[in-house]
Design a protein around this motif. Structure first.
Motif, PDB file in Angstrom:
ATOM      1  N   ARG A  60       0.858  -1.192   0.000  1.00 20.09           N
ATOM      2  CA  ARG A  60       0.000   0.000   0.000  1.00 20.09           C
ATOM      3  C   ARG A  60       0.889   1.236   0.000  1.00 20.09           C
ATOM      4  NH1 ARG A  60      -5.202  -0.967   1.895  1.00 20.09           N
ATOM      5  NH2 ARG A  60      -5.598   1.191   1.281  1.00 20.09           N
TER       6      ARG A  60
ATOM      7  N   ASP B 163       0.813   3.843  -1.683  1.00 14.42           N
ATOM      8  CA  ASP B 163       0.136   5.136  -1.780  1.00 14.42           C
ATOM      9  C   ASP B 163      -0.149   5.727  -0.411  1.00 14.42           C
ATOM     10  OD1 ASP B 163      -3.148   4.421  -1.326  1.00 14.42           O
ATOM     11  OD2 ASP B 163      -1.790   2.783  -1.788  1.00 14.42           O
TER      12      ASP B 163
ATOM     13  N   ARG C  54      -5.304   6.815   6.385  1.00  9.40           N
ATOM     14  CA  ARG C  54      -4.953   6.807   4.961  1.00  9.40           C
ATOM     15  C   ARG C  54      -5.345   5.502   4.290  1.00  9.40           C
ATOM     16  NH1 ARG C  54       1.090   9.427   4.287  1.00  9.40           N
ATOM     17  NH2 ARG C  54       0.774  11.370   5.461  1.00  9.40           N
TER      18      ARG C  54
ATOM     19  N   ARG D  20      -9.036   5.456   3.174  1.00  8.31           N
ATOM     20  CA  ARG D  20      -9.573   6.459   2.262  1.00  8.31           C
ATOM     21  C   ARG D  20     -10.104   5.786   1.003  1.00  8.31           C
ATOM     22  NH1 ARG D  20      -4.589  10.828   2.680  1.00  8.31           N
ATOM     23  NH2 ARG D  20      -5.047  11.590   4.783  1.00  8.31           N
ATOM     24  N   PRO D  21     -11.203   6.290   0.438  1.00  7.23           N
ATOM     25  CA  PRO D  21     -11.763   5.651  -0.763  1.00  7.23           C
ATOM     26  C   PRO D  21     -10.766   5.584  -1.915  1.00  7.23           C
ATOM     27  CG  PRO D  21     -13.348   7.174   0.205  1.00  7.23           C
ATOM     28  CD  PRO D  21     -12.076   7.366   0.966  1.00  7.23           C
ATOM     29  N   GLY D  22      -9.996   6.655  -2.117  1.00  3.06           N
ATOM     30  CA  GLY D  22      -9.032   6.640  -3.210  1.00  3.06           C
ATOM     31  C   GLY D  22      -7.952   5.601  -3.022  1.00  3.06           C
ATOM     32  N   SER D  23      -7.490   5.423  -1.788  1.00  2.00           N
ATOM     33  CA  SER D  23      -6.450   4.430  -1.522  1.00  2.00           C
ATOM     34  C   SER D  23      -6.979   3.017  -1.730  1.00  2.00           C
ATOM     35  CB  SER D  23      -5.933   4.591  -0.086  1.00  2.00           C
ATOM     36  OG  SER D  23      -4.948   3.631   0.215  1.00  2.00           O
TER      37      SER D  23
ATOM     38  N   ALA E  79      -9.453   2.184  -3.707  1.00  2.00           N
ATOM     39  CA  ALA E  79      -9.704   1.997  -5.139  1.00  2.00           C
ATOM     40  C   ALA E  79      -8.424   1.655  -5.894  1.00  2.00           C
ATOM     41  CB  ALA E  79     -10.339   3.252  -5.726  1.00  2.00           C
ATOM     42  N   LEU E  80      -7.276   2.145  -5.445  1.00  2.00           N
ATOM     43  CA  LEU E  80      -6.019   1.864  -6.129  1.00  2.00           C
ATOM     44  C   LEU E  80      -5.592   0.411  -5.997  1.00  2.00           C
ATOM     45  CD1 LEU E  80      -3.857   5.024  -5.311  1.00  2.00           C
ATOM     46  CD2 LEU E  80      -4.799   4.368  -7.523  1.00  2.00           C
TER      47      LEU E  80
ATOM     48  N   PRO F 187     -15.066   1.935   2.541  1.00  2.00           N
ATOM     49  CA  PRO F 187     -15.096   2.041   1.072  1.00  2.00           C
ATOM     50  C   PRO F 187     -15.076   0.684   0.369  1.00  2.00           C
ATOM     51  CG  PRO F 187     -13.542   3.621   1.985  1.00  2.00           C
ATOM     52  CD  PRO F 187     -13.961   2.740   3.112  1.00  2.00           C
TER      53      PRO F 187
ATOM     54  N   ASP G   3     -14.879  15.951 -18.077  1.00  2.00           N
ATOM     55  CA  ASP G   3     -13.427  15.780 -17.967  1.00  2.00           C
ATOM     56  C   ASP G   3     -12.814  16.387 -19.224  1.00  2.00           C
ATOM     57  OD1 ASP G   3     -10.902  15.048 -17.255  1.00  2.00           O
ATOM     58  OD2 ASP G   3     -11.110  12.950 -17.829  1.00  2.00           O
TER      59      ASP G   3
END
Length: 809
Positions: free
Chosen positions: A26, A28, A44, A47-50, A52-53, A122, A781
């Protein structure tokens, strides 16, 4: 907060090596700035972004176990998970433990002191309806009153406790007993049993509407019996459809139903291989690709491909490059995309020429060239050889499409799947690697829907590059997967022969080069002959046209013969020397010179005087014959210069007759009356004395009066000349890219983006075809528009500049 505290507690109890492994997987969450405490690290990691990665890197059993945990909710334990997955045998239990260990290494699953399994919120929310189940009973009963709970317990024959919390616990305990629920449903009316059996296998919030009807309609017969006992629930305050708790659905599916769980990868049909067989085939494929790539880039250097107006290199330019390099479309696309990613090509206006880095690359040995292209392919965020889209329309190369993370994971999944094959064995058919890729990377993108087998496009790319050979991972692929760039270069130098510096020139006027020709040899042969084949062996053919092309470039026959003799492994054959000599003998016998006009006269002395006249030097007169001069100036300029020098020339027509120069009288056209003012206005006609335009000498007072009466601030911008400014920032952004839309259409698109409404657009595809599509869930975007396409029933990326019309959905 509870999930954060349990994760922080679990992290604090890990030893150093285990925590280091979590941080490695992990990265990130451990990146700069470094976390200052375990609590900050826990924040950390959740977190949703972490989350998702890390999801695309999970294998199929990890995703299946995580989905089952999300379905179990807060009551998940290792035993309940094993029971739900049907992992009761010793081998299955061991596989489940390995799967949970892999999830724990990524801090996606952890346990507390009570053996309960936890997961980040998440990750739990990644499945809206895990295993096709609705929320647990306790969650669905949040808005239920204590009196309603008492009524359900009473109907079930359970003595209601005193408090609401106790009543809720009693009802949850009853419904978690699958045998009691099954016995209860067995005694229900036939209509109720049918409804419950249908709802147990339906997708919540979607199929249940078809079973029970939309909100606001009368319930079908039998539903009331289940509602009274808590087997079905309905939030009357929000007037939602009837929902079935997860515990009830699981009980109705029966003890024989288990969630899907595939802890072991598919077993393909394997064949024995030796390392030398794999290396030989990998070396042959890599050598051929490097030679083709060098030919493609050499063609780009000679004539840089032209980009389409919509972006990218189209089919016509790809065919031209393929013909010049004697390579098929897939190889040309792969060479272009990898070279562009490696910085060997770059966009320059409407063309894509090589960069200065290409010059250094072309001078390297084939092994160094291959290593550069392999590293670029490994990290490409797209599938370079994909030639068709979902609608079977041709796709341009180097189109600058949005990054495709699923394509990158498919490539990494292929390397991982091939690396997991037993030593000394490979798959009998390369396409059998597809199911293995799907097992190792279930969220990867199979970029070419037209392929018969899954992931066959990326598998074919691996074979072209020498990463895969005979259904196994080659040493090149092993180093590429391990990101061992130094070992990759060493292995490439061991497998690939050095560049060939000589050619075998035959009496049939062909030059054959085995292996990859050096940059100097390839440039020499390209300038003197036409390439016929390229790859493991390249063939050039000499002809009168190719030799004449070299002579036109300024080379002499002696230079051509000397250079070919130095590059030939044997003496030059006599037919080639004769060809050079014969072509040179006829070269230049006829010459073509530029001339703006011709001067001729019957007096050679007069023309000699004109050619030597200093005042006429700007005409660059040149004598072709005693009675003929050519001038660099056009006829009008030449006539004026001769007359200014005191001569009296006359002009001739193209037929050779004297042209009469007669000046026609110049006359003005008829005067155009000024436009009438105050058209359609009643009252006296406005005269010059009462014109509304302000006189230049007496209008300052009136101008000052107008300025005082005007608003103190400038009006809003009027981008479309309609008198209306941009209402939102979204409108301004859309208008900046969607140049074909009117202001009304721009407002419709912006409104759909801001409110989530659906619209219908007229869209021009890359191929030029005009389609009408209904879009929803729009996300801006720039310069792209992400939306759900109802025509294709899938997520699509649309270019704003290609939207030519908007209609209500």
């Amino acid at each position: 907060m509870k999930s954060r505290s349990t994760l922080a507690t679990w992290l604090s109890g890990l030893d150093g090596p285990r925590l280091a492994r979590v941080l490695t997987l992990r990265k990130d969450a451990a990146s700069s700035p470094e976390p200052r405490s375990v609590g900050e690290l826990a924040d950390r990691l959740q977190r949703p972004g972490s989350v998702a990665l890390v999801l695309p890197h999970l294998t199929l059993p990890c995703l299946q176990a995580a989905e089952a945990l999300a379905a179990l909710g807060a009551r998940a334990t290792r035993d309940s998970l094993a029971e739900l997955l049907g992992s009761t045998s010793p081998a299955a239990v061991q596989a489940l433990d390995a799967t949970l260990e892999a999830l724990s290494d990524r801090a996606l699953v952890w346990h507390d002191g009570n053996e309960a399994l936890h997961m980040p919120t998440p990750l739990r929310q990644a499945w809206g309806t895990p295993l096709g189940l609705d929320a647990p009973l306790e969650e669905l009963l949040v808005g239920t009153t204590s009196e309603e709970l008492r009524g359900m317990l009473a109907v079930l024959g359970i003595k209601p406790p005193g408090t609401r919390q106790q009543r809720l616990a009693a009802l949850v305990e009853h419904h978690r007993d699958a045998e009691r629920v099954a016995a209860l449903v067995a005694g229900a009316p036939a209509a109720t049993r049918k409804l419950l059996e249908q709802s147990a296998g339906a997708t919540p919030r979607q199929s249940l509407s078809a079973v029970f009807g939309a909100p606001g309609r009368d319930l079908p017969p039998g539903a009331r019996w289940a509602l009274d006992r808590g087997l079905l629930l309905q939030d009357r305050h929000r007037y939602e459809p009837v929902r079935i708790p997860a515990e009830v659905a699981l009980a109705l599916r029966g003890p024989g139903w288990h969630a899907p769980f595939e802890p072991l990868p598919p077993v393909p049909q394997l064949v024995p291989l030796t390392s030398s067989e794999v290396e030989q085939e990998a070396a042959a494929a890599a050598t051929a690709f490097v030679a083709h790539a060098a030919s493609v880039l050499s063609a780009c250097a000679t004539a840089p491909p032209t980009r389409l107006k919509s972006g990218g290199i189209g089919a016509r330019e790809l065919a031209r490059l393929g013909k010049a390099a004697q390579a098929d479309d897939a190889v040309v696309r792969l060479a272009l995309e990898t070279a562009y990613a490696a910085g060997l090509l770059a966009r320059d206006g409407d063309h894509v020429p090589p960069t200065e880095a290409y010059d250094a690359w072309s001078e390297q040995e084939p092994a160094e060239r291959l290593a550069v292209l392999l590293r670029a392919w490994r990290d490409l965020p797209l599938t370079p050889t994909r030639a068709r889209d979902e609608d079977n329309k041709a796709l341009p190369a180097l189109a600058g499409a949005p990054c495709c993370g699923g394509c990158l994971h498919a490539r990494h999944g292929l390397l991982t799947a091939a690396a997991g094959l037993p030593a000394g064995q490979g798959v009998k058919v390369a396409s059998e690697l597809g199911p293995l890729v799907a097992w190792h990377r279930p969220l990867a993108d199979d970029a070419s829907p037209q392929d018969a087998a899954p992931f066959s496009t990326v598998i074919r790319e691996g074979e072209l590059l020498g990463v895969l050979a005979r259904g196994a991972l080659s040493p090149l692929g092993a180093h590429l997967a391990a990101r061992a760039d130094e070992e990759l270069g060493n292995t490439a130098r061991r497998l690939l022969p050095p560049a060939t510096t000589t050619a075998r020139i035959g009496a049939d006027l062909t030059a054959v080069v085995t292996g990859t020709p050096s940059a100097r040899l390839a440039a020499l042969l390209d300038s003197l002959a036409d390439r016929e084949t390229s790859g493991t062996a390249s063939v050039w053919r000499f002809s009168a046209a190719s030799i004449r092309r070299a002579l036109d470039a300024g080379r002499t026959p002696d230079d051509i013969t000397a250079d070919l003799a130095a590059a030939s492994a044997t003496a030059l054959p006599q037919p080639l020397t004769y060809l050079v000599a014969d072509t040179a003998r006829g070269h230049g016998r006829v010459r073509v010179a530029p001339a703006a006009c011709v001067i001729h006269s019957d007096e050679p002395a007069l023309l000699a005087e004109l050619a030597a006249h200093r005042a006429l030097s700007e005409l660059a007169l040149r004598q072709l014959a005693p009675t003929v001069l050519v001038s660099a100036g056009p006829p009008g300029t030449t006539l004026a210069a001769l007359r200014a020098a005191g001569y009296a020339p006359v002009a001739e027509t193209a037929e050779g007759t004297v042209r009469i120069e007669k000046l026609l009288p110049q006359r003005a056209a008829a005067a155009i009356p000024p436009p009438r003012r105050n058209v359609g206005r009643r009252g006296p006609r406005t005269t010059a004395a009462h014109a509304p335009d302000l006189p230049a000498d007496a209008g300052m007072d009136a101008l000052a009066d107008r300025l005082l009466k005007a608003p103190p601030t400038a009006p809003e911008p009027d981008p479309f000349g309609s008198g209306l400014p941009f209402a939102t920032d979204t409108e301004e952004i859309v208008a900046g890219y969607a140049k074909h839309l009117s202001y009304t259409d721009v407002r419709q698109v912006a409104h759909a983006i801001d409110t989530g409404a659906a619209i219908t657009v007229e869209y021009i595809a890359t191929s030029g075809n005009r389609t009408v599509r209904t879009l929803s869930d729009l996300a801006l975007d720039p310069p792209y528009l992400d939306a759900w396409c109802h025509l294709r029933e899938a997520e699509r990326v649309f270019t704003l500049s290609r939207i030519h019309g908007v209609m209500p959905a």
